[in-house]
Design a protein around this motif. Structure first.
Motif, PDB file in Angstrom:
ATOM      1  N   HIS A 164       1.130  -1.222  -0.190  1.00 20.65           N
ATOM      2  CA  HIS A 164      -0.080  -0.059   0.010  1.00 20.65           C
ATOM      3  C   HIS A 164       0.714   1.271   0.043  1.00 20.65           C
ATOM      4  CE1 HIS A 164      -4.039  -1.761   0.201  1.00 20.65           C
ATOM      5  NE2 HIS A 164      -3.777  -2.565   1.361  1.00 20.65           N
ATOM      6  N   ARG A 165       2.124   1.213   0.099  1.00 19.57           N
ATOM      7  CA  ARG A 165       3.097   2.196  -0.075  1.00 19.57           C
ATOM      8  C   ARG A 165       3.016   3.317   1.139  1.00 19.57           C
ATOM      9  NH1 ARG A 165       1.097   2.126  -5.022  1.00 19.57           N
ATOM     10  NH2 ARG A 165       0.155   4.202  -4.738  1.00 19.57           N
ATOM     11  N   LEU A 166       2.881   2.475   2.348  1.00 13.31           N
ATOM     12  CA  LEU A 166       2.523   3.030   3.550  1.00 13.31           C
ATOM     13  C   LEU A 166       3.726   3.322   4.490  1.00 13.31           C
ATOM     14  CD1 LEU A 166      -0.862   1.014   4.467  1.00 13.31           C
ATOM     15  CD2 LEU A 166      -0.622   3.446   4.134  1.00 13.31           C
ATOM     16  N   VAL A 167       3.827   4.118   5.175  1.00 16.61           N
ATOM     17  CA  VAL A 167       4.575   4.165   6.477  1.00 16.61           C
ATOM     18  C   VAL A 167       3.498   4.182   7.581  1.00 16.61           C
ATOM     19  CG1 VAL A 167       5.970   5.517   8.200  1.00 16.61           C
ATOM     20  CG2 VAL A 167       6.141   6.080   5.794  1.00 16.61           C
ATOM     21  N   LEU A 168       3.681   3.017   8.481  1.00 17.04           N
ATOM     22  CA  LEU A 168       2.628   2.509   9.161  1.00 17.04           C
ATOM     23  C   LEU A 168       2.403   3.325  10.452  1.00 17.04           C
ATOM     24  CD1 LEU A 168       3.492  -1.359   9.473  1.00 17.04           C
ATOM     25  CD2 LEU A 168       1.637  -0.187   8.051  1.00 17.04           C
ATOM     26  N   HIS A 169       3.271   4.324  10.748  1.00 17.12           N
ATOM     27  CA  HIS A 169       2.900   5.071  11.932  1.00 17.12           C
ATOM     28  C   HIS A 169       3.258   6.560  11.335  1.00 17.12           C
ATOM     29  CE1 HIS A 169       7.400   6.100  11.877  1.00 17.12           C
ATOM     30  NE2 HIS A 169       7.480   4.818  11.927  1.00 17.12           N
ATOM     31  N   GLY A 170       2.433   7.424  12.122  1.00 17.99           N
ATOM     32  CA  GLY A 170       2.743   8.954  11.766  1.00 17.99           C
ATOM     33  C   GLY A 170       4.276   9.515  12.240  1.00 17.99           C
TER      34      GLY A 170
END
Length: 261
Positions: A164-170
């Protein structure tokens, strides 16, 4: 050079990733090639109605990475009452899980007594995340003289983020990782950025305005991805789960829930 005595057998817990043979690490391949046989839990007739599809998946993975046909020792899984079916207290449930682990330890010890040499345990994903193999093998080590090591694997959490091309945390923010049955507790406790694993069902009640990034059977040819506002994609996720069970014979999913996209 290893300082292991020549006559001391080794039990190797090998993380093999979420399903794609290309995502097995070089270290894991070396470990698979180092053992004399593999102990494989076969859930046929226990957790599945027919043959255990994850046994076949492990066989395909070994065929891809080993030069010689492996020796597989299949151990029928001990029966257990699933959490969704359990009507007792949490402590009674934990006691039931402990009994299930002890039954599996006994089965493994019987198999070890019948087969000589170093042993590989193939663990889906990474052994550190919601898997009991380390706990079970540690119990074996308490009852017999063995050396135990753990080889990490690519986790479904990592693959979900990549797909999903995510960084899992802010930025500078925490990530809460939990199970499907504990999701409501996490939300009630104030968590607003949650990775959810071990989902017999996807209960997303009261979360219609949250955002979800979902993946099912990640790393396999049948992989499905869904993303969007929970209220908009709930039915799509339910359909995807059913499709995977019908097509692959099994379904594992993981998802990220975030209060604010």
């Amino acid at each position: 050079m290893s300082d292991r005595p020549a006559d001391r057998r080794r039990l190797r817990i090998i993380g093999v990733g979420p399903g794609d043979p290309d995502q097995v690490t070089v270290e894991a391949i070396a470990a698979m090639r180092s053992v004399d046989f593999f102990l494989i839990v076969d859930k046929s007739g226990v957790s599945t109605d027919g043959p255990d599809p994850l046994v076949a998946a492990r066989e395909r993975l070994l065929a891809r990475h080993l030069d010689e046909p492996p020796t597989l020792v299949r151990v029928s899984d001990a029966s257990r009452e699933r959490r969704a079916q359990f009507t007792g207290t949490d402590e009674q449930y934990r006691a039931a899980v402990r009994a299930w682990h002890e039954a599996r330890v006994d089965k493994y010890l019987d198999a070890l007594a019948e087969h000589a040499g170093d042993v590989g345990f193939l663990v889906w994903g990474d052994p550190a995340f919601y898997d009991s193999t380390i706990r079970i093998v540690d119990q074996i080590a308490e009852r017999t003289d063995v050396q135990v090591d753990v080889i990490p694997g690519i986790s479904a959490l990592q693959l979900l983020a990549a797909r999903h091309r995510l960084v899992l945390h802010g930025v500078g923010r925490p990530l809460h990782v939990t199970t499907g049955r504990a999701l409501a507790e996490a939300v009630d406790g104030g968590a607003d950025n949650i990775v959810v694993m071990l989902n017999r069902d996807v209960a997303l009640r009261g979360l219609d305005d949250w955002w979800i990034w979902w993946g099912g059977n990640l790393g396999t040819a049948d992989e499905i991805l869904v993303a969007g506002r929970v209220g908009d994609v709930r039915a799509e996720i339910a359909n995807a789960r059913g499709t995977l069970r019908e097509k692959a014979g099994w379904m594992m999913d993981v998802f990220l829930l975030r209060k604010d996209a």
